[in-house]
Design an enzyme around this catalytic site. Structure first.
Site, mmCIF file in Angstrom:
data_model
loop_
_atom_site.group_PDB
_atom_site.id
_atom_site.type_symbol
_atom_site.label_atom_id
_atom_site.label_comp_id
_atom_site.label_asym_id
_atom_site.label_seq_id
_atom_site.Cartn_x
_atom_site.Cartn_y
_atom_site.Cartn_z
ATOM 1 N N LYS A 161 40.242 36.471 44.476
ATOM 2 C CA LYS A 161 40.143 37.894 44.801
ATOM 3 C C LYS A 161 40.813 38.159 46.160
ATOM 4 C CE LYS A 161 36.502 40.017 46.472
ATOM 5 N NZ LYS A 161 35.100 40.323 46.620
ATOM 6 N N ASP A 192 37.155 42.834 41.950
ATOM 7 C CA ASP A 192 35.902 42.822 42.710
ATOM 8 C C ASP A 192 34.819 43.428 41.820
ATOM 9 O OD1 ASP A 192 36.306 45.543 42.727
ATOM 10 O OD2 ASP A 192 36.174 45.781 44.903
#
Ligand code: SF4
Length: 230
Positions: free
Chosen positions: A124, A142
């Protein structure tokens, strides 16, 4: 291959979100890839706003990986203190900057495969850095992104890497970074985890989860956040 109707619907939603949030971008402030990498690591378990407040002092004291790797631990802890988890975050920054100095000559690498080998850097964070500091398209999965794309019916996957691949297949690569911003902004402002503001949602007609939150316009309007909360 994803079916054509799904691709068309997904791209329509992204277009409308793009029109709704023309200023969508990374909400973390940064001047260079090193700053973005560090502030993204620091943004775990806190808000982007708080991280943005700490940033000038942090990089005023430690502008480069070399300077941060040599930082006095107590001083660094004091600077990142307002973000919570200050011991763990200080440890992450010290290890991360040391690894950049030792393995990458003090430069942030511009490849996913290299970025994810750095301490505290997952996919991420790597995709945020690639997309926003290197212009390499990346999808940032996310918590907002995962929740929204499942509500949109774009995928049923819950594993972030699988979500990344499933959603990536619906869009041209060049759109990946902005798509991430659009979806995350929508999640922060309207499509909340609890009580999404369905009655105020610009993409409601293409969303199979319409009705998960209030559909009454007045009630939904109260739930909309003008400024996103990270
Ligand atoms: S209709 Fe509701 S669930 Fe669907 S995207 Fe909009 S706010 Fe989220």
């Amino acid at each position: 291959m994803p079916d054509t109707a799904l691709v068309r619907r997904a791209r329509k939603v992204d277009r409308v979100l793009g029109e709704t949030y023309p200023d969508a971008k990374c909400e973390l402030d940064f001047d260079d890839p090193f700053q973005l990498l560090v502030v993204t690591v620091l943004s775990a378990q806190t808000t982007d706003k708080r991280v943005n407040k700490v940033r000038p002092v942090l990089f005023g004291a430690y502008p480069t990986p070399a300077a941060m790797a040599e930082a006095d631990r107590a001083k660094l802890e004091e600077i990142v203190g307002p973000l919570g988890f200050f011991r763990a975050k200080t440890e992450s920054l010290l290890k991360l900057s040391a690894a950049l100095v030792e393995r990458y000559d003090g430069e942030v690498p511009g490849r996913l495969d290299d970025l994810v080998t750095l301490p505290g850097v997952g996919r991420k964070t790597a995709n945020v850095v690639l997309g926003n500091a290197f212009d390499v398209p990346g999808i940032t999965v996310d918590t907002h992104f995962g929740r929204l794309v499942r509500r949109f019916g774009w995928t049923d996957e819950t594993d972030p890497v699988k979500v990344e691949h499933a959603v990536g297949a619906l869009f041209p690569k060049r759109d990946w970074t902005m798509l991430s911003h659009h979806v995350i902004w929508h999640g922060r402002r309207i499509c909340h985890a609890r009580k999404p503001a369905c009655g105020a949602c610009p993409v409601a007609r293409w969303c199979p989860a319409y009705g998960e939150g209030p559909t009454d316009a007045a009630e939904a309007a109260k739930l909309v956040r003008a400024e996103g909360r990270a």
